[in-house]
Scaffold this motif. Structure first.
Motif, PDB file in Angstrom:
ATOM      1  N   ARG A  55      -8.768 -27.489  -3.518  1.00  0.00           N
ATOM      2  CA  ARG A  55      -8.916 -27.621  -2.059  1.00  0.00           C
ATOM      3  C   ARG A  55      -7.638 -27.112  -1.389  1.00  0.00           C
ATOM      4  O   ARG A  55      -6.599 -26.976  -2.025  1.00  0.00           O
ATOM      5  N   GLY A  56      -7.745 -26.862  -0.089  1.00  0.00           N
ATOM      6  CA  GLY A  56      -6.582 -26.377   0.656  1.00  0.00           C
ATOM      7  C   GLY A  56      -6.232 -24.946   0.273  1.00  0.00           C
ATOM      8  O   GLY A  56      -7.073 -24.163  -0.145  1.00  0.00           O
ATOM      9  N   GLN A  57      -4.955 -24.612   0.425  1.00  0.00           N
ATOM     10  CA  GLN A  57      -4.529 -23.251   0.137  1.00  0.00           C
ATOM     11  C   GLN A  57      -4.462 -23.017  -1.366  1.00  0.00           C
ATOM     12  O   GLN A  57      -4.243 -23.944  -2.145  1.00  0.00           O
ATOM     13  N   ILE A  58      -4.664 -21.776  -1.752  1.00  0.00           N
ATOM     14  CA  ILE A  58      -4.658 -21.435  -3.172  1.00  0.00           C
ATOM     15  C   ILE A  58      -3.266 -21.012  -3.625  1.00  0.00           C
ATOM     16  O   ILE A  58      -2.784 -21.459  -4.658  1.00  0.00           O
ATOM     17  N   ALA A  59      -2.609 -20.138  -2.881  1.00  0.00           N
ATOM     18  CA  ALA A  59      -1.286 -19.660  -3.272  1.00  0.00           C
ATOM     19  C   ALA A  59      -0.258 -20.795  -3.191  1.00  0.00           C
ATOM     20  O   ALA A  59      -0.254 -21.564  -2.236  1.00  0.00           O
ATOM     21  N   CYS A  76      -8.923 -11.347  -4.450  1.00  0.00           N
ATOM     22  CA  CYS A  76      -7.624 -11.454  -3.776  1.00  0.00           C
ATOM     23  C   CYS A  76      -7.004 -12.828  -4.016  1.00  0.00           C
ATOM     24  O   CYS A  76      -5.795 -12.946  -4.273  1.00  0.00           O
ATOM     25  N   TYR A  77      -7.810 -13.877  -3.921  1.00  0.00           N
ATOM     26  CA  TYR A  77      -7.282 -15.229  -4.142  1.00  0.00           C
ATOM     27  C   TYR A  77      -6.830 -15.421  -5.582  1.00  0.00           C
ATOM     28  O   TYR A  77      -5.773 -16.015  -5.841  1.00  0.00           O
ATOM     29  N   LEU A  78      -7.615 -14.928  -6.523  1.00  0.00           N
ATOM     30  CA  LEU A  78      -7.211 -15.065  -7.922  1.00  0.00           C
ATOM     31  C   LEU A  78      -6.005 -14.185  -8.234  1.00  0.00           C
ATOM     32  O   LEU A  78      -5.183 -14.530  -9.083  1.00  0.00           O
ATOM     33  N   LEU A  79      -5.895 -13.059  -7.537  1.00  0.00           N
ATOM     34  CA  LEU A  79      -4.709 -12.219  -7.692  1.00  0.00           C
ATOM     35  C   LEU A  79      -3.472 -12.972  -7.220  1.00  0.00           C
ATOM     36  O   LEU A  79      -2.423 -12.939  -7.873  1.00  0.00           O
ATOM     37  N   ALA A  80      -3.592 -13.685  -6.091  1.00  0.00           N
ATOM     38  CA  ALA A  80      -2.471 -14.493  -5.588  1.00  0.00           C
ATOM     39  C   ALA A  80      -2.081 -15.551  -6.617  1.00  0.00           C
ATOM     40  O   ALA A  80      -0.896 -15.801  -6.849  1.00  0.00           O
ATOM     41  N   GLU A  81      -3.074 -16.193  -7.249  1.00  0.00           N
ATOM     42  CA  GLU A  81      -2.761 -17.193  -8.273  1.00  0.00           C
ATOM     43  C   GLU A  81      -2.107 -16.558  -9.496  1.00  0.00           C
ATOM     44  O   GLU A  81      -1.250 -17.171 -10.128  1.00  0.00           O
ATOM     45  N   SER A  82      -2.505 -15.334  -9.829  1.00  0.00           N
ATOM     46  CA  SER A  82      -1.857 -14.662 -10.962  1.00  0.00           C
ATOM     47  C   SER A  82      -0.397 -14.358 -10.626  1.00  0.00           C
ATOM     48  O   SER A  82       0.461 -14.369 -11.502  1.00  0.00           O
TER      49      SER A  82
END
Length: 265
Positions: A23-27, A161-167
């Motif tokens: 939940r909330g922001q991913i990065a 894009c979100y999973l890229l930020a997590e990577s």
């Protein structure tokens, strides 16, 4: 041609890449948050949100980051997964040579990168060189998806894009790899450049064998010139001003130094 909106919810998959954030922001780190901020600054904020659910549901089957290109497969409502690509211009060999020289020249930058961290001031260092670590305009990015949705980013691109930020959270070197320099190649260059700089500094120091006669000799006090003896209080000229309760401590010490010099004479 069938309208893409007639398709229902995405086909659920097992073993997909799930966002760690529920939940909330991913990065989480400053550099991955910066990446999302950059995308939002291009007017993508609302469209990005559409992909957050996909990212958390594990709809991204695979994702790889290489020089200039991120490629992912995202399972949507059709049986065949969609192919997603996010491209960004890599720096040239000459630009990377300048970057590596600048990073190696600052001990803190080199130490943090060698420890696997992204220095907080690295963006400013890139800008000093006339370069940008993150894209400055939408023109620097290319995005496409094999789905029939004409909007950019579609939810499949947004999920990537979100999973890229997590990577980027896990490995900040992914950002630099996207810009054209992999982790090991960059670290090897930094080690080499740091070693070259250290060797150059050592070359400036005379070998011990050449200065044995003067090794235990006290260097002359500052202030003397030519054959003139140095003033006994000349060493005080090298100190920064020091005041305690309004008293100039350096000047208070000067008569004592002069007296000691006179006594030795």
């Amino acid at each position: 041609m069938s309208d893409w909106r007639e398709y229902g919810p995405p086909i659920r998959v097992e073993g997909g890449i799930r966002a760690r954030s529920r939940r909330g922001q991913i990065a989480q780190t400053w550099w991955s948050q910066r990446f999302i901020e950059v995308l939002e600054s291009f007017g993508m904020g609302g469209r990005l949100q559409r992909g957050k659910r996909y990212a958390r549901a594990g709809q991204v089957l695979s994702m790889s980051v290489s020089k200039s290109l991120v490629v992912a497969q995202v399972q949507g409502s059709r049986e065949t997964p969609y192919r997603v690509r996010i491209g960004m211009k890599a720096f040239s060999a000459a630009e990377w040579a300048r970057i590596e020289e600048a990073l190696a020249g600052q001990a803190l930058f080199a130490a943090k990168l060698l420890a696997g961290e992204m220095p907080t001031d690295i963006e400013a260092e890139f800008e000093r060189l006339g370069l940008r670590l993150f894209p400055d305009t939408m023109r620097e990015l290319t995005m496409d998806c094999s789905c029939p949705d004409w909007e950019i980013p579609c939810k499949h691109l947004a999920a990537a894009c979100y999973l890229l930020a997590e990577s980027f959270d896990e490995d900040p070197f992914q950002i630099l790899a996207w810009r054209g320099r992999g982790r090991e190649e960059l670290l090897d260059r930094l080690r080499s450049l740091r070693g070259t700089k250290a060797a150059a500094r050592e070359d400036e120091v005379a070998p011990l064998a050449e200065c044995m006669e003067s090794f235990w000799t006290m260097p002359p006090l500052p202030g003397g010139s030519g054959g003139e003896p140095a003033r006994p209080d000349a060493v005080l000229d090298q100190l920064d001003p020091l005041r305690v309760e309004g008293i100039d401590v350096v000047e208070r010490l000067r008569p004592a130094y002069r007296a000691l010099g006179a006594a030795e004479d």
